[in-house]
Structures are given as C-alpha cells and as structure tokens.
Design a protein around this motif. Structure first.
Motif, PDB file in Angstrom:
ATOM      1  N   ASP A  52       0.519  -1.861  -0.007  1.00 50.55           N
ATOM      2  CA  ASP A  52       0.327   0.145   0.159  1.00 50.55           C
ATOM      3  C   ASP A  52       0.333   1.567   0.392  1.00 50.55           C
ATOM      4  O   ASP A  52       0.004   1.833  -0.129  1.00 50.55           O
ATOM      5  CB  ASP A  52      -0.897  -0.091   1.450  1.00 50.55           C
ATOM      6  N   PHE A  53       2.230   1.050   0.942  1.00 51.37           N
ATOM      7  CA  PHE A  53       2.683   2.363   0.502  1.00 51.37           C
ATOM      8  C   PHE A  53       4.414   2.437  -0.430  1.00 51.37           C
ATOM      9  O   PHE A  53       4.600   3.578  -1.020  1.00 51.37           O
ATOM     10  CB  PHE A  53       3.231   2.382   1.817  1.00 51.37           C
ATOM     11  N   ALA A  54       4.195   1.071  -0.530  1.00 61.30           N
ATOM     12  CA  ALA A  54       6.057   1.321  -2.118  1.00 61.30           C
ATOM     13  C   ALA A  54       5.251   1.255  -3.029  1.00 61.30           C
ATOM     14  O   ALA A  54       4.527   0.740  -3.586  1.00 61.30           O
ATOM     15  CB  ALA A  54       6.170   0.067  -1.503  1.00 61.30           C
ATOM     16  N   VAL A  55       6.608   2.263  -4.079  1.00 61.78           N
ATOM     17  CA  VAL A  55       6.260   2.255  -5.485  1.00 61.78           C
ATOM     18  C   VAL A  55       6.979   1.416  -5.893  1.00 61.78           C
ATOM     19  O   VAL A  55       7.020   1.107  -7.190  1.00 61.78           O
ATOM     20  CB  VAL A  55       6.258   4.198  -5.651  1.00 61.78           C
ATOM     21  N   ALA A  56       8.091   0.808  -5.058  1.00 56.25           N
ATOM     22  CA  ALA A  56       9.086  -0.278  -5.671  1.00 56.25           C
ATOM     23  C   ALA A  56       9.786  -0.909  -4.585  1.00 56.25           C
ATOM     24  O   ALA A  56       9.394  -0.852  -3.340  1.00 56.25           O
ATOM     25  CB  ALA A  56      10.007   0.919  -6.544  1.00 56.25           C
TER      26      ALA A  56
END
Length: 271
Positions: A52-56
C-alpha cells in the motif's frame, strides 16, 4: 514501466518509497526457517504488508545468488508476487564488457522481466548501453554512493577540480535519457545530492541510506526532489528487520507507513 507510469504510482500512493529486499537467513524470524522456502515466505509477507505504501521493490540479488540454484528460483517467485503496478529493481550492480552486458540484460529484462537493474559505470559506454536497448526498461547507474570506500574514486578531482562522479553523470547522459536512465545517489551525503541534481535535473534518483544508515529523508527531498518527484528512496533493514518476531510483517507495514506519511508531507511541500 515507463516514466509516466512510475510518476502516476508516486502520485497515487503519495509515496516515493522503495523497499529493499535483503533476505538474510541468519536474520529472518526463526519461525520461518522450518518452511520449504523461508526466504520466499519472508519476502512475500513483507511485500503483502507494504504494498500500500511502496512504489518499488529492490531485491538485492546477492542474497539470492548465495543460495545457489534454488536462490534463483526463489528470486523469480518473489518477483512474481510483487504487484504488477510497482517498479521492480534488480540490485545486481552489473557492469562488464558489451557481449557480457547484453546477456546480463537479457537475463534480467527478458528472462526475469525486471523493470530495472543497477549498473556500475567503471568500464564505460560499451558496458552500459546494452542495458539501454530495451523498451520501458531502466539502467540505474551508480553515481555517488554512501559507502566509506566511495571516497577512494568518486570524489577524486581532475585538473579542473571536477570530481569523478560529475564526469560520470555528464558522460552517461550521452548514452541514456531521463526515460531510461536513473542514478544511485546515497542519502547520507546531504548537500551533495543537490550537486548531483544540478548535473541531472530531470533524472530519477534511487536513494539508499535512509533509515538504518542514518540518511535524512527531509534532506533528500530538499536537495533532490524535482517537478516529477524524481526520487525513489530505499529503506531495507529499517523496514524488513524492524521485528524478528512473528509480527515482523505487521511491524514492517508500520515502518513503511511512517515513511509514506513523511513522504506525503514532503511531496505537498515541494511538488
């Protein structure tokens, strides 16, 4: 993943967080070690709780290579369990001559379908450009790292007072563009991030060193953020090893959320 898709994810999640996956058998919670594939179980739960919080996500390839053939199978399973809308980074630090680089690129971009790979620039153009020949794939070039030994070469100045890392930045922009070339810039160097940004105003930076290594997220944003964010800030140990008990994944989620909240505030401030 192209540049627009990456920035879209950053905006959607109000986050530029990259979670580093450095799964050490000696450090993962003991209750996982009885499972058929402890490393996969560990990474899968971390990914599920932090997505939910990481883009990578950035698997450090050495932690998988060290396990032999099974480690490569585990790496592929970890890659497949990542959400399709996140940016995947093979932290492999390759950088050999042309024909070898072509095969490394084929391995990570075709066989495993990573979005990007970290590459060392020391051998020059013909060791880097084979990785730049793939559509919607990225080279993340080592520019200014945060390890102690980086001072051995990266800060050496030429006759005109230009440090080597600036020469790397300038020369490499002849090979790639902001659409396929990023740079590794260590978070513990503070104002030097601003110097890198001057040399590469439009490129994304992968920034390790926030969290366990002591880098300041606010400093990184102050000196490194551009109009499309331009940052992927990595945290590894500070998230994945925040707990070594059965609640490790839940605690990892809490730590990722803390960073995301801070990142949202910084994006509101600078974007």
């Amino acid at each position: 993943m192209n540049r627009a898709e990456l920035f879209s994810q950053i905006q959607k999640k109000s986050s530029f967080l990259c979670v580093g996956l450095d799964p050490d058998l000696a450090k993962i919670p003991s209750h996982l070690k009885n499972e058929a594939d402890p490393i996969y179980s560990f990474c899968k739960q971390i990914i599920e709780e932090t997505a939910d919080f990481a883009v990578a996500y950035k698997p450090n390839i050495a932690f998988f290579e060290a396990l032999g053939p099974k480690g490569w199978e585990t790496l592929q399973k970890v890659l497949e369990c990542m959400p399709k809308d996140v940016f995947s980074i093979a932290d492999a630090k390759r950088g050999d001559i042309g024909n070898t680089s072509k095969l490394y690129a084929k391995a990570f971009f075709e066989s495993m379908d990573f979005d990007s790979i970290t590459v060392a620039p020391y051998m020059g153009k013909d060791s880097v450009t084979p990785f730049l020949e793939f559509d919607n794939k990225w080279v993340i070039l080592l520019a200014l790292t945060s390890n102690i030994g980086s001072q051995d070469f990266q800060l050496i100045e030429d006759a005109n007072g230009k440090p080597l890392f600036k020469s790397v930045l300038e020369k490499s922009q002849e090979w790639g563009t902001p659409d396929n070339l990023m740079y590794v810039v260590g978070a513990t160097r503070g104002e030097l991030i601003g110097e890198v940004r001057k040399s590469a105003p439009d490129h994304f930076f992968l920034v390790p060193g926030v969290g366990a290594q002591g880098g300041s997220l606010s400093e990184v944003a102050k000196y490194g953020m551009n109009s499309t964010c331009g940052l992927l800030v990595n945290s590894s140990r500070g998230i994945i090893y925040a707990s070594t008990e059965k609640d490790f994944a839940k605690v990892a989620r809490q730590e990722a959320k803390k960073l995301q909240i801070e990142m949202k505030d910084l994006m509101d401030q600078y974007l």
